[in-house]
Design an enzyme around this catalytic site. Structure first.
Site, PDB file in Angstrom:
ATOM      1  N   ARG A  19       0.814  -1.213   0.000  1.00 19.75           N
ATOM      2  CA  ARG A  19       0.000   0.000   0.000  1.00 19.75           C
ATOM      3  C   ARG A  19       0.854   1.273   0.000  1.00 19.75           C
ATOM      4  NH1 ARG A  19      -3.251   2.082   5.368  1.00 19.75           N
ATOM      5  NH2 ARG A  19      -4.441   3.687   4.288  1.00 19.75           N
ATOM      6  N   GLU A  99      -2.393   6.392  20.667  1.00 18.62           N
ATOM      7  CA  GLU A  99      -2.748   6.376  19.237  1.00 18.62           C
ATOM      8  C   GLU A  99      -1.475   6.524  18.405  1.00 18.62           C
ATOM      9  OE1 GLU A  99      -5.505   9.549  18.223  1.00 18.62           O
ATOM     10  OE2 GLU A  99      -4.727   9.566  16.177  1.00 18.62           O
TER      11      GLU A  99
END
Ligand code: DQA
Length: 146
Positions: A19, A99
Site C-alpha cells: 500500500r 494512538e
C-alpha cells in the site's frame, strides 16, 4: 506479573508493504509486529496483536481488553478521523491507550488532521513510520503500565 498490552491495527494496515509505499514505507505489518515483539522482550511486557478491517471487530477487541490487558496501542487507520464508536470503546474500558500513525497525519490531507480518538488517549505519535509504534511501546511500558 508481566503486563499485557494490546497492539491493535485498523483497516488497510494488512496491506502495508504493498500500500502506497511512498507514504507508508515498504515494511509489512508482520515485520512491524516482529520489531515490537523484540522490544517487548527487552521491556518484559507481553503483546497481543490484532488487525481488522472492520469497525465492529476492532470494537470487540478493545472491549475484550477490559479485565485482560493493561494498556492499548492502536493505529485506527482511517477510523481515526471519524469513528466515535471506537473512541467510545476506548473510553469504556478505562485503560491507558496510545494512538499511533506511520505517516504524519498533520501534514497530509485536511481530513486526516482531525482525530476523534486522540482525546481519549494518553498520547498520539504520528509520522515516525515503524518507530511510531516502538516509541508508543516504550512510553506505554515506562509510564502507563508499570
Ligand atoms: C494511518 C493514517 C490514516 O489517515 C490512514 O487512513 C491510514 C494509516 C497511518 O498509520 O499513517 O490507514 O493511520
Amino acid at each position: 506479573m508481566q503486563k499485557k498490552i494490546f497492539v491493535i491495527h485498523g483497516p488497510n494496515l494488512n496491506m502495508l508493504g504493498i500500500r502506497e509505499p511512498a507514504v507508508y514505507g515498504t515494511m509489512t505489518l508482520d515485520e512491524i509486529n516482529t520489531s515490537l515483539q523484540e522490544l517487548a522482550g527487552k521491556l518484559d511486557v507481553e503483546l497481543d496483536f490484532f488487525q481488522s478491517n472492520s469497525e465492529g471487530a476492532l470494537i470487540d477487541k478493545i472491549q475484550s481488553a477490559y479485565g485482560t490487558a493493561d494498556g492499548i496501542i492502536i493505529n485506527p487507520g482511517a477510523y481515526t478521523h471519524y469513528s466515535y464508536a471506537i473512541r467510545d470503546a476506548i473510553s469504556s474500558v478505562s485503560l491507558p491507550a496510545i494512538e499511533v500513525h506511520l505517516s504524519d497525519i498533520h501534514s497530509r490531507e485536511e481530513f486526516r488532521r482531525i482525530s476523534v480518538i486522540k482525546p481519549v488517549c494518553k498520547a498520539q505519535i504520528s509520522g515516525l513510520g515503524k518507530d511510531s509504534y516502538l516509541l508508543a511501546l516504550r512510553e506505554m511500558a515506562s509510564k502507563y503500565v508499570k
